[in-house]
Write a protein that holds these residues in place. Structure first.
Motif: not given
Length: 545
Positions: A483-488
Motif C-alpha cells: 500500500e503506497y499513495r493509496s489516495w491516488e
C-alpha cells in the motif's frame, strides 16, 4: 518607518551569523536519514537525462523548468546519486536564504531587530527545513525570490540602475528556470508598482523590460516543451476555500504538526473532518499566528507605506494567482508551488516579534506594574503568542526527524525488505508508482496486471483483484499487498477489503508512507473472489501537498 534600531552596532552581524549557522545545522542534520521520495527520484531521472543529452533530452522526459536538473546533475556528478548529493543544492540554497530574508526585511523596514527575527524564523522553520532537505527545486526558488526582492526594492525610492536591471533580469531568469511559478512573484511585483504609482512610470517600464527580457530567454525552454504544455500537474484537491488558510498554516509549521498530508489525502472530500479531529493542534498554531498577524498589521500602519503594501501583496499575490490558475489550467494547487510567498510571512511575523518588549519579560512574569495594566495585558498576550508559535515550530521541526507519521515514504526500507522475500509470495500493489521506486533502489518491480495504474484507466483495483484471483494457485501461496499513495489509485482500499474478506491476514510491516500486508488466500477462496470481483472503475481522489 521602523528605524528605531537602524543604528545598532556590529552585534546584529554576529547574531545573524549565529542564526545562519543554526539554520545550516538544522538543514544538514540527518540529511540522508529519510529515503528519497517519488519526486526526488524523478528529479534524478531528469538530471541523468540532461547529462546524457542536454536540454533536448531533458525536454523529452519532462516539461518542468530545467535549472534544478542542471544543478542536480552537477551535484550528483561530484557526489553520486545518494540522498546527500541529491539534496545538497537545496541545502545550500536554504542556508543562503536565511541572510537574504534578513536583507530583504532590513531594506524594506530598516529594523535590524525585525530582520533578525525574520531570519530566525526562517532558520528554524520546519517548512523551510523540509524543502531544504528535499532534492527538488523549491528551496532554490525561495532563494531566487529573496534575491529578487533585495535587488528590486530600490525602485521604491529611485529608478533602478542598469546594473540592477541586468541583475534583476538574471535573477528572474534563474527563478523561472527553477519553476514556472516564479512568474507569479514577478506579476505580484508588477501589481505592487501599479498600485504604488497609481499608473505606469518610466521606472516601472524599465523594470518591465527586465522581466520581458528574462521571459524571452526562458521562452526557448517553453518552445522545447510546447507539446507538453497544458498537461496535468499535481493531484486534484477538495476544499477550495481551505487552500489559502492551509497554506499559511503550512508555512508556519510545515507538514509535521497536526494532520498529516496522508491523512488529509485519504480523507478526500472529508478532509474537514480530519481537520476537526486535529482542532487542538490547529488552533494552537492558528491563534498565535492570528494574534501576531494583527500586531504586525498595527505596526505596518505606522511604518513605510510602500513596504507595508508590498509585504501584503507579496504574501497574498502569488497564492491567489496560483489558486485562480487552477480555474484555467490543468495545474492543481499545491503549497509548494507558492513558496515565493513564504519569506513574506516570515518577515510579517518577524515584525510582530520585534514589536514586543522582550527585555521586559522577567518583569512582566513577576507581575510588575510599571506601565498601564491594559498595555501590560496586550504585551503579555503578544509574548505568549510569540512563545507558543516558536514552541509549535520547534515541535514540528523535531517531528520531521522523530515522528514517522510525518516522514517521507521509506521506499529504501521497502526495497530492502522485498529484495529476497521468503517463500516467493505474489506481490500486489495498489499504486504502480511503487515499481518506479523499487527499481531505483535496485529491487525488481511488479508485473503490470498486479498493480493499480496511476496514469491510465487500467488496470484499476478491480482488474488487479481479478488478475490475482485468476492466477492464484491452489497451494495457498502468500499474497503481499503493498500500500503506497493509496489516495491516488485506491482511495476506498478496495484491494485491502477484498483480501481481508477472502484471505487470512498473516502479518503487517509498516514504514513511513508505505506498508506491506501479508495474506494467505487458498484456491477455493480465490474462486469465490473471482466470482465476486466487480468490473467497475475505481475513482481517484485526494492529493499530497
Amino acid at each position: 518607518m521602523i528605524d528605531h534600531d537602524r543604528a545598532a552596532p556590529n552585534g546584529p552581524g554576529t547574531a545573524l551569523l549565529l542564526v545562519t549557522l543554526l539554520g545550516a545545522v538544522l538543514r544538514l542534520f540527518f540529511l540522508d536519514h529519510q529515503s528519497l521520495w517519488l519526486d526526488e527520484v524523478s528529479s534524478l531521472r531528469n538530471a541523468r537525462a540532461f547529462g546524457q543529452g542536454g536540454l533536448d533530452a531533458l525536454a523529452a522526459v519532462d516539461q518542468i523548468a530545467p535549472l534544478h536538473s542542471v544543478a542536480l546533475w552537477l551535484s550528483t556528478s561530484l557526489g553520486g546519486t545518494g540522498a546527500v548529493a541529491a539534496r545538497m543544492p537545496s541545502v545550500l540554497a536554504g542556508i543562503a536564504t536565511i541572510p537574504l530574508v534578513h536583507l530583504a526585511a532590513l531594506r524594506m523596514f530598516g529594523s535590524r531587530q525585525a530582520a533578525l527575527f525574520a531570519a530566525l524564523l526562517t532558520a528554524i522553520s520546519p517548512f523551510g527545513i523540509w524543502y531544504s532537505q528535499e532534492g527538488r527545486m523549491y528551496a532554490l526558488l525561495m532563494l531566487a525570490t529573496c534575491a529578487y526582492v533585495c535587488v528590486a526594492w530600490p525602485i521604491v525610492a529611485r529608478p533602478l540602475r542598469l546594473g540592477e536591471l541586468a541583475a534583476l533580469a538574471a535573477i528572474t531568469l534563474l527563478g523561472l528556470g527553477m519553476h514556472h511559478y516564479m512568474a507569479l512573484l514577478s506579476a505580484s511585483f508588477g501589481l505592487f508598482l501599479l498600485v504604488k504609482d497609481r499608473g505606469i512610470r518610466r521606472a516601472s517600464l524599465a523594470w518591465a523590460a527586465s522581466q520581458i527580457a528574462a521571459a524571452l530567454v526562458f521562452s526557448y525552454w517553453m518552445l522545447l516543451t510546447a507539446e507538453k504544455v497544458g498537461g496535468a500537474a499535481g493531484n486534484e484537491k477538495p476544499g477550495f476555500l481551505l487552500w489559502v488558510p492551509y497554506t499559511v498554516y503550512t508555512f508556519v509549521v510545515g507538514f509535521s504538526f497536526g494532520p498529516t498530508t496522508a491523512d488529509l489525502a485519504m480523507a478526500g472530500s472529508n478532509a474537514a473532518r480530519v481537520a476537526l479531529a486535529q482542532a487542538p493542534a490547529i488552533l494552537l498554531v492558528a491563534v498565535p499566528t492570528a494574534i501576531l498577524g494583527l500586531r504586525a498589521l498595527r505596526r505596518l500602519r505606522r511604518s513605510n507605506r510602500e513596504a507595508a503594501l508590498w509585504l501584503a501583496i507579496w504574501l497574498v499575490g502569488p497564492i491567489m494567482l496560483a489558486v485562480l490558475s487552477t480555474l484555467v489550467t490543468n495545474i492543481s494547487f499545491n503549497v509548494r508551488y507558492v513558496v515565493t510567498s513564504f519569506p513574506a510571512l516570515m518577515i510579517l511575523l518577524g515584525l510582530a516579534l520585534a514589536d514586543l518588549p522582550w527585555a521586559r519579560l522577567p518583569a512582566l512574569l513577576r507581575g510588575a506594574r510599571d506601565a498601564a495594566p491594559a498595555r501590560d495585558g496586550h504585551v503579555r498576550v503578544g509574548m505568549a503568542a510569540g512563545a507558543a508559535l516558536l514552541a509549535c515550530m520547534l515541535v514540528a521541526t523535531v517531528n520531521i526527524y522523530a515522528n514517522p507519521a510525518y516522514a517521507r515514504a521509506d521506499m529504501r526500507a521497502l526495497a530492502r525488505f522485498l529484495k529476497h522475500p521468503p517463500g516467493h509470495p505474489i506481490l500486489v500493489a495498489d499504486n504502480d508508482l511503487v515499481s518506479k521506486m523499487l527499481a531505483f533502489y535496485g529491487t525488481p518491480g511488479l508485473p503490470v496486471p498486479m498493480q493499480a495504474s496511476y496514469l491510465t484507466d487500467r488496470p484499476r483495483p478491480p482488474q488487479v483483484w481479478q488478475a490475482l484471483a485468476r492466477d492464484l494457485p491452489a497451494s495457498g501461496r502468500e499474497v503481499w499487498l503493498i500500500e503506497y499513495r493509496s489516495w491516488e489509485t485506491d482511495p476506498q482500499r478496495y484491494l485491502r477489503a477484498q483480501l481481508d474478506r477472502h484471505g487470512q491476514l498473516l502479518g503487517r510491516h509498516d514504514w513511513p508512507g508505505v506498508a506491506v500486508r501479508r495474506y494467505r488466500v487458498v484456491g477455493e477462496v480465490a474462486k469465490a473472489g473471482r466470482r465476486g470481483a466487480p468490473a467497475t472503475r475505481e475513482g481517484t481522489q485526494g492529493g499530497q501537498s
